[in-house]
Design a protein around this motif. Structure first.
Motif, PDB file in Angstrom:
ATOM      1  N   ILE A  32       6.765   0.479 -18.338  1.00  0.00           N
ATOM      2  CA  ILE A  32       7.871   0.662 -17.058  1.00  0.00           C
ATOM      3  C   ILE A  32       8.448   1.953 -17.059  1.00  0.00           C
ATOM      4  O   ILE A  32       8.614   2.441 -15.952  1.00  0.00           O
ATOM      5  CB  ILE A  32       8.821  -0.678 -16.994  1.00  0.00           C
ATOM      6  CG1 ILE A  32       8.134  -1.927 -16.670  1.00  0.00           C
ATOM      7  CG2 ILE A  32       9.804  -0.448 -15.813  1.00  0.00           C
ATOM      8  CD1 ILE A  32       9.090  -3.072 -16.727  1.00  0.00           C
ATOM      9  N   GLY A  33       9.036   2.191 -18.304  1.00  0.00           N
ATOM     10  CA  GLY A  33       9.462   3.702 -18.075  1.00  0.00           C
ATOM     11  C   GLY A  33       8.503   4.715 -17.854  1.00  0.00           C
ATOM     12  O   GLY A  33       9.005   5.502 -17.210  1.00  0.00           O
ATOM     13  N   VAL A  34       7.277   4.833 -18.103  1.00  0.00           N
ATOM     14  CA  VAL A  34       6.268   5.677 -17.754  1.00  0.00           C
ATOM     15  C   VAL A  34       5.984   5.698 -16.372  1.00  0.00           C
ATOM     16  O   VAL A  34       5.820   6.768 -15.772  1.00  0.00           O
ATOM     17  CB  VAL A  34       5.201   5.504 -18.680  1.00  0.00           C
ATOM     18  CG1 VAL A  34       3.884   6.358 -18.292  1.00  0.00           C
ATOM     19  CG2 VAL A  34       5.168   5.834 -20.013  1.00  0.00           C
ATOM     20  N   PHE A  35       6.095   4.477 -15.961  1.00  0.00           N
ATOM     21  CA  PHE A  35       5.816   4.393 -14.394  1.00  0.00           C
ATOM     22  C   PHE A  35       6.799   4.850 -13.750  1.00  0.00           C
ATOM     23  O   PHE A  35       6.673   5.634 -12.515  1.00  0.00           O
ATOM     24  CB  PHE A  35       5.477   3.096 -14.136  1.00  0.00           C
ATOM     25  CG  PHE A  35       4.235   2.056 -14.165  1.00  0.00           C
ATOM     26  CD1 PHE A  35       3.288   3.038 -14.601  1.00  0.00           C
ATOM     27  CD2 PHE A  35       4.174   0.855 -14.069  1.00  0.00           C
ATOM     28  CE1 PHE A  35       2.000   2.453 -14.967  1.00  0.00           C
ATOM     29  CE2 PHE A  35       3.099   0.187 -14.457  1.00  0.00           C
ATOM     30  CZ  PHE A  35       1.910   1.111 -14.727  1.00  0.00           C
ATOM     31  N   VAL A  36       8.087   4.646 -14.124  1.00  0.00           N
ATOM     32  CA  VAL A  36       9.347   5.531 -13.383  1.00  0.00           C
ATOM     33  C   VAL A  36       9.058   6.692 -13.435  1.00  0.00           C
ATOM     34  O   VAL A  36       9.400   7.666 -12.469  1.00  0.00           O
ATOM     35  CB  VAL A  36      10.489   4.734 -13.925  1.00  0.00           C
ATOM     36  CG1 VAL A  36      11.701   5.348 -13.560  1.00  0.00           C
ATOM     37  CG2 VAL A  36      10.687   3.204 -13.469  1.00  0.00           C
ATOM     38  N   ILE A  44       3.463   4.278  -4.987  1.00  0.00           N
ATOM     39  CA  ILE A  44       3.097   3.070  -4.236  1.00  0.00           C
ATOM     40  C   ILE A  44       3.712   2.895  -2.997  1.00  0.00           C
ATOM     41  O   ILE A  44       2.887   2.525  -1.956  1.00  0.00           O
ATOM     42  CB  ILE A  44       3.364   1.845  -5.142  1.00  0.00           C
ATOM     43  CG1 ILE A  44       2.458   1.911  -6.297  1.00  0.00           C
ATOM     44  CG2 ILE A  44       3.332   0.625  -4.319  1.00  0.00           C
ATOM     45  CD1 ILE A  44       2.789   0.826  -7.461  1.00  0.00           C
ATOM     46  N   THR A  45       5.129   3.145  -2.959  1.00  0.00           N
ATOM     47  CA  THR A  45       5.731   3.090  -1.701  1.00  0.00           C
ATOM     48  C   THR A  45       5.171   3.995  -0.642  1.00  0.00           C
ATOM     49  O   THR A  45       5.210   4.007   0.589  1.00  0.00           O
ATOM     50  CB  THR A  45       7.200   3.157  -1.880  1.00  0.00           C
ATOM     51  OG1 THR A  45       7.541   4.515  -2.330  1.00  0.00           O
ATOM     52  CG2 THR A  45       7.726   2.062  -2.690  1.00  0.00           C
ATOM     53  N   GLY A  46       4.816   5.351  -1.220  1.00  0.00           N
ATOM     54  CA  GLY A  46       4.334   6.387  -0.260  1.00  0.00           C
ATOM     55  C   GLY A  46       3.050   6.051   0.177  1.00  0.00           C
ATOM     56  O   GLY A  46       2.689   6.077   1.562  1.00  0.00           O
ATOM     57  N   GLY A  47       2.094   5.288  -0.687  1.00  0.00           N
ATOM     58  CA  GLY A  47       0.932   4.874  -0.128  1.00  0.00           C
ATOM     59  C   GLY A  47       0.772   3.767   0.829  1.00  0.00           C
ATOM     60  O   GLY A  47       0.286   3.594   1.779  1.00  0.00           O
ATOM     61  N   ILE A  52       1.277   1.822   6.615  1.00  0.00           N
ATOM     62  CA  ILE A  52       2.127   1.515   7.551  1.00  0.00           C
ATOM     63  C   ILE A  52       1.983   2.189   8.864  1.00  0.00           C
ATOM     64  O   ILE A  52       1.830   2.171   9.949  1.00  0.00           O
ATOM     65  CB  ILE A  52       3.479   1.262   7.110  1.00  0.00           C
ATOM     66  CG1 ILE A  52       3.409   0.074   6.026  1.00  0.00           C
ATOM     67  CG2 ILE A  52       4.382   1.077   8.165  1.00  0.00           C
ATOM     68  CD1 ILE A  52       4.877  -0.177   5.265  1.00  0.00           C
ATOM     69  N   ALA A  53       2.222   3.736   8.471  1.00  0.00           N
ATOM     70  CA  ALA A  53       2.018   4.629   9.311  1.00  0.00           C
ATOM     71  C   ALA A  53       0.681   4.809  10.237  1.00  0.00           C
ATOM     72  O   ALA A  53       0.563   4.807  11.440  1.00  0.00           O
ATOM     73  CB  ALA A  53       2.325   6.160   8.903  1.00  0.00           C
ATOM     74  N   GLU A  54      -0.328   4.603   9.372  1.00  0.00           N
ATOM     75  CA  GLU A  54      -1.733   4.350   9.869  1.00  0.00           C
ATOM     76  C   GLU A  54      -2.111   3.163  10.878  1.00  0.00           C
ATOM     77  O   GLU A  54      -2.411   3.349  11.778  1.00  0.00           O
ATOM     78  CB  GLU A  54      -2.509   4.489   8.710  1.00  0.00           C
ATOM     79  CG  GLU A  54      -4.298   4.351   9.391  1.00  0.00           C
ATOM     80  CD  GLU A  54      -5.187   4.505   7.914  1.00  0.00           C
ATOM     81  OE1 GLU A  54      -6.355   3.814   8.148  1.00  0.00           O
ATOM     82  OE2 GLU A  54      -4.741   4.847   7.102  1.00  0.00           O
ATOM     83  N   ILE A  55      -1.526   2.161  10.364  1.00  0.00           N
ATOM     84  CA  ILE A  55      -1.425   0.941  11.000  1.00  0.00           C
ATOM     85  C   ILE A  55      -0.758   0.982  12.345  1.00  0.00           C
ATOM     86  O   ILE A  55      -1.223   0.580  13.604  1.00  0.00           O
ATOM     87  CB  ILE A  55      -1.183  -0.226  10.069  1.00  0.00           C
ATOM     88  CG1 ILE A  55      -2.149  -0.590   9.220  1.00  0.00           C
ATOM     89  CG2 ILE A  55      -0.898  -1.435  11.082  1.00  0.00           C
ATOM     90  CD1 ILE A  55      -1.666  -1.558   8.048  1.00  0.00           C
TER      91      ILE A  55
END
Length: 171
Positions: A32-36, A44-47, A52-55
């Protein structure tokens, strides 16, 4: 029951005095630390935001296409209505024109019948005149032939001489 949990935990592998479940917890914390640290949640949120923007863009395009389709539908509905009105007016015009042609044809046929009747009457009158003239000529020829015959029978040379003398005396 606490004896069973203690036996189960104590029986598992351990290293550096840390039990297996603690190793799993430590590995999860490091992961989790490496992920952060690598900002995976941001990616993930950017993707997801990009998706969402594409949709959202596709929905906007769909709305625009729908509006355009509705505009075209209304336009073609108006064109169809206009075409129906034009067809109706054409039918009315054709009907009026057909009535006019029919009336003209009736008038022309009446005029032609009257003209042919006059021509027939003229032919009949000419044939009657010709027949009367022929009868007169035949009657004149018959009268002349009859008078010749009568004169030839009744007149002889002595009667001719007396007639000639009379004519000469009257002159």
């Amino acid at each position: 029951m606490s004896d069973i949990i203690a036996l189960t935990i104590a029986d598992g592998p351990s290293a550096f005095g840390i039990d297996s479940y603690q190793w799993v917890s430590l590995a999860m914390l490091i992961l989790i630390g490496v992920f952060v640290w690598k900002k995976v949640p941001g990616m993930i949120t950017g993707g997801l935001d990009a998706k969402i923007a594409e949709i959202r863009q596709q929905l906007d395009e769909a709305k625009a296409l729908r509006a355009e389709a509705e505009t075209l539908r209304d336009e073609y509905a108006a064109k169809i209505a206009s075409a129906e009105k034009d067809a109706e007016s054409m039918m009315e015009g054709a009907s009026r024109e057909a009535d006019a042609i029919l009336a003209k044809a009736e008038a022309d046929s009446e005029a032609m019948v009257a003209r042919r009747k006059r021509m027939a009457e003229d032919k009949i009158a000419a044939a009657e005149r010709e027949a009367v003239d022929g009868v007169r000529a035949s009657a004149a020829n018959a009268a002349a032939a009859a008078s010749r015959t009568i004169i030839a029978e009744k007149h002889d040379s002595a009667a001719d001489k007396a007639l000639a003398d009379e004519v000469i005396a009257s002159l």
